[in-house]
Design an enzyme around this catalytic site. Structure first.
Site, PDB file in Angstrom:
ATOM      1  N   HIS A  12      16.641  41.749 -17.015  1.00  0.00           N
ATOM      2  CA  HIS A  12      17.110  42.146 -18.517  1.00  0.00           C
ATOM      3  C   HIS A  12      15.901  42.467 -19.291  1.00  0.00           C
ATOM      4  O   HIS A  12      15.079  41.269 -19.392  1.00  0.00           O
ATOM      5  CB  HIS A  12      18.138  41.463 -19.100  1.00  0.00           C
ATOM      6  CG  HIS A  12      18.547  41.904 -20.437  1.00  0.00           C
ATOM      7  ND1 HIS A  12      19.650  42.686 -20.615  1.00  0.00           N
ATOM      8  CD2 HIS A  12      17.896  41.614 -21.754  1.00  0.00           C
ATOM      9  CE1 HIS A  12      19.786  43.233 -21.917  1.00  0.00           C
ATOM     10  NE2 HIS A  12      18.919  42.564 -22.778  1.00  0.00           N
ATOM     11  N   CYS A  13      15.368  43.506 -19.859  1.00  0.00           N
ATOM     12  CA  CYS A  13      14.127  43.658 -20.531  1.00  0.00           C
ATOM     13  C   CYS A  13      14.519  43.762 -22.107  1.00  0.00           C
ATOM     14  O   CYS A  13      15.467  44.817 -22.514  1.00  0.00           O
ATOM     15  CB  CYS A  13      13.590  44.938 -20.272  1.00  0.00           C
ATOM     16  SG  CYS A  13      11.907  45.391 -20.990  1.00  0.00           S
TER      17      CYS A  13
END
Length: 390
Positions: free
Chosen positions: A121-122
């Site tokens: 998850h960025c």
């Protein structure tokens, strides 16, 4: 059998995209302003080409950034089940999505969905890097450092000319004058620092991502592979073979295509010879089973509210918190928690939340997270011990 994308304009109302876009626009604006003073694009063909090249890097960076955000990684539909009911036994069930996880998909706590070929998850794009946006995300990581490197070749000569303003003004009156002023000089130096930071940080991230693409494995899958290789196997078990590594050329073609759409549908994948669609999911199920076998039950003896830095539990507990973005688990006295991971002062576990329906207790949800070790003691069921001894 479709998938879902959730990329909307609301996705940009977050600190991650706000900071990322601010950095891009700050470096771009300062570099363009300095370029116009240092080497006006209308003075020569070389200046025009240099200016146009920089604008191209900025455009490609922004295009791939927004594409990675809006395309999204691809989400497994809620309550999804495979078409063939027999395949259910090879898949993991996601309680949050109330459906089965397709091969290579994992549940993201922040997105609240099962993500196709989830890598991580960025926060900078405020969504996961996964199946459908992996190519654009990597192209963004590629063009951003190139653009920042080009910006440095513009900013550094501009700063030099600004510091030697009087020299150029009297000795070379026909040369373009770069005048920044105090505020302009500070902002330009700030842009230089940002550009260097992007080159180092984003460049390293690009190296990590392109390396994973060449091996056709995500960061999560790398972790699964390490455990599979080191796991003690039964005599009848065959050695683990990672099914998605098809060779580096074929692996690149799985992600980068002329259409911009990855080769796989997200539900069915090309696999190596001797493997099937569920080679990895079978290994995951075995690892989950081993994890449950190693787990221990703890009884909560002290309340914990879920605070990030619980100084009230002791200075060492409050300061030596787990280096992870995983959630904290609030617990109440008398609750039972199944612990699967241990640290010196913290435990990671799962507790079951139930409610009474018609006099019967039913499971509502399972909560997972870290809580201080001093809040619980290992739970021993005397009845179970008596049964074992008999």
């Amino acid at each position: 059998m479709g998938y879902e994308r959730v990329g909307t304009w609301k996705q940009f109302l977050h600190w991650g995209p706000g900071i990322a876009l601010s950095i891009i626009f700050t470096i771009s604006w300062v570099a363009i302003r300095c370029h116009v003073m240092w080497w006006p694009p209308h003075h020569s063909l070389a200046a025009f080409v240099n200016f146009t090249s920089f604008i191209l890097w900025v455009t490609l960076t922004l295009y791939n950034y927004f594409a990675a955000c809006v395309k999204g990684p691809g989400f497994v539909p809620l309550k999804w089940r495979p078409k063939n009911p027999e395949h259910v036994r090879y898949l993991q069930f996601c309680e949050a999505c109330e459906g089965y996880k397709a091969p290579r998909s994992h549940h993201c706590r922040k997105c609240g969905r099962c993500v196709m070929k989830m890598d991580h998850h960025c926060p900078w794009i405020n969504t996961c890097c996964g199946h459908f946006n992996h190519a654009n995300f990597c192209m963004f990581l590629f063009f951003a450092p190139i653009g920042c490197l080009h910006a440095l070749f513009i900013l550094i000569p501009s700063i030099y000319r600004a510091l030697n303003f009087h020299h150029y003004y009297y000795k070379f009156p026909s040369e373009p004058i770069v005048y920044l002023g105090v505020v302009g000089f500070v902002v330009t130096m700030f842009a230089v620092g940002l550009a260097i930071g992007v080159i180092v940080a984003v460049g390293m991230l690009f190296y990590i991502q392109i390396r994973s693409i060449l091996k056709n494995e995500t960061g999560i899958e790398s972790w699964i592979i390490d455990k599979a290789v080191n796991r003690d196997r039964e005599e009848e078990e065959e050695d683990f073979v990672y099914p998605y590594n098809l060779g580096w050329k074929a692996n690149l073609k799985q992600v980068f295509t002329f259409t911009g759409r990855p080769k796989s549908t997200g539900f069915k994948w090309d696999v190596a010879e001797g493997c099937d669609q569920f080679t990895l999911t079978k290994e995951q199920i075995i690892q989950k089973r081993d994890k449950r076998d190693r787990s221990l039950d703890f009884m909560v003896i002290e309340r914990y509210t879920g605070s990030l830095f619980p100084i009230t539990k002791g200075c060492k507990v409050g300061c030596c918190v787990p280096c992870s973005d995983e959630p904290r688990l609030p617990v109440e006295v008398g609750e039972k928690v199944t612990v699967t991971r241990w640290k010196k002062r913290w435990l990671y576990g799962c507790k079951v939340v139930t409610e009474s329906v018609n006099g019967k207790k039913t499971t509502v949800k399972r909560l997972r997270g870290w809580f201080p070790r001093k809040c619980a003691i290992e739970y021993v069921d005397d009845n179970m011990n008596d049964k074992k001894e008999s």
